[in-house]
Design an enzyme around this catalytic site. Structure first.
Site, PDB file in Angstrom:
ATOM      1  CD  GLU A  25      -2.635 -15.374  25.189  1.00 15.12           C
ATOM      2  OE1 GLU A  25      -2.509 -16.330  26.161  1.00 15.12           O
ATOM      3  OE2 GLU A  25      -2.047 -14.284  25.521  1.00 15.12           O
ATOM      4  CE  LYS A  88       1.459 -19.865  31.592  1.00 16.61           C
ATOM      5  NZ  LYS A  88       2.170 -19.645  32.903  1.00 16.61           N
ATOM      6  CB  VAL A 108       2.846 -14.799  24.325  1.00 10.74           C
ATOM      7  CG1 VAL A 108       3.770 -13.996  23.235  1.00 10.74           C
ATOM      8  CG2 VAL A 108       1.633 -13.779  24.886  1.00 10.74           C
ATOM      9  CE  LYS A 159      -3.028  -7.931  33.181  1.00  7.85           C
ATOM     10  NZ  LYS A 159      -3.612  -9.108  32.988  1.00  7.85           N
TER      11      LYS A 159
END
Ligand code: PSU
Ligand code: MN
Length: 302
Positions: A25, A88, A108, A159
């Protein structure tokens, strides 16, 4: 070959002749790390994939053109521009960036969509998006994409800026098998375990390939998540990571950050708050995942 996409000659040849290719990515370059660590990391990931005998395909959108593979100069250009001139891109952003000839870095979700269009089956990354802590309706498009696009995503779990139990619930609803690679529990990115059970432990690339083959044989079209613990030597003490994440999340709320800006904001704050420590764990996890991705891609073409 999908001729709406622009391939490097090496990747075009690899796809035509059935060589192993692993997608990477570009949001982690533009929105994940500061310059120049972002560029160094992107190139280290490409090298890690090559060291396993596979070919890396970093995916991004330049002037509205979907690029399968970038030159080192282009990676550097993306890294210097960062989040300023580069959008993004998750699923909903792709038509905007392509149609209006903008620059885009793929998340992703965005990378899975494009990898699938290109005929690439394996994608290595760091952490996937998920359900945000304290904001249960902020569900990353990554989870929905995993439910509908047949790409195998190698990650280090997620995370704990995310609500990991809720993230696993959404993956279950979306029909996404979560494989623990050499582990029985979901890795929590900086640390090797969240304590939460995964669906199945696997220990080899051959076992991952067997699950992929069965998915295809059954005519199912969802993705498969392979979660690999960060290498022991680079894992972070849970308390240190946790404290930084709590503080970063508090700062994001206080600053009124929302939508697609939350994840990049929190990631960069955690990096600032823990200094080199989180960055080292982050890069180690990424490189390790790139290697595992290379091994899986090789097994699939072998
Ligand atoms: N988590 C990380 N590093 C990242 C991201 C997530 O540890 O770089 C990036 C990925 O590109 C991921 C995206 O797809 O953030 C998720 O953003 P959102 O939560 O807005 O869906
Ligand atoms: Mn979101």
């Amino acid at each position: 070959m999908n001729e709406a996409l622009v391939y490097t000659p090496e990747i075009r040849d690899a796809l035509l002749t059935g060589k192993p290719v692993v997608a990477l990515e570009s949001t982690l370059i533009t929105h994940g790390f500061p310059y120049p660590a972002n560029v160094e990391t992107a190139l280290a990931l490409e090298n890690a994939i090559r060291s396993e005998g596979a070919i890396p395909a970093t995916i991004a959108i330049v002037d509205g053109h979907i690029r399968i593979g970038l030159t080192a100069d282009e990676v550097d250009w993306l890294g210097r521009n960062g989040s300023e001139g580069v959008r993004k891109c998750s699923r909903r952003d792709l038509p905007l960036v392509v149609g209006l000839r903008q620059h885009g870095a793929t998340t992703v979700a965005g990378t899975m969509i494009i990898a699938h269009m290109a005929g690439i089956r394996v994608f290595a990354t760091g952490g996937i998006g998920g359900v945000h802590r304290g904001h249960p309706f902020d569900v990353s498009a990554d989870l929905i994409e995993l439910g509908r696009t047949p790409i195998t995503v190698v990650c280090a779990g997620a995370k704990s800026i995310l609500d990991l139990p809720l993230t696993l619930e959404v993956l279950e609803t979306q029909g996404v098998p979560v494989l623990g690679y050499g582990t029985d529990t979901l890795p929590a990115f900086y640390s090797r375990s969240s304590g939460l059970p995964i669906d199945q432990r696997v220990n080899t690339p051959q076992e991952v390939a067997a699950v992929i083959a069965a998915r295809d044989l059954l005519g199912l079209s969802h993705g498969i998540l392979v979660a690999v613990p960060v290498p022991e030597a680079d894992a972070m003490p849970d308390a240190v990571a946790e404290q930084a994440i709590i503080e970063a999340t508090r700062l994001a709320d206080a600053a009124g950050i929302h939508g697609k800006d939350i994840t990049p904001y929190v990631l960069l704050k955690v990096l600032e708050l823990t200094g080199g420590q989180s960055q080292r764990a982050n890069i180690a996890a990424l490189v390790n995942n790139a290697r595992v991705g290379g091994q899986i891609a090789k097994t699939l073409t072998g």
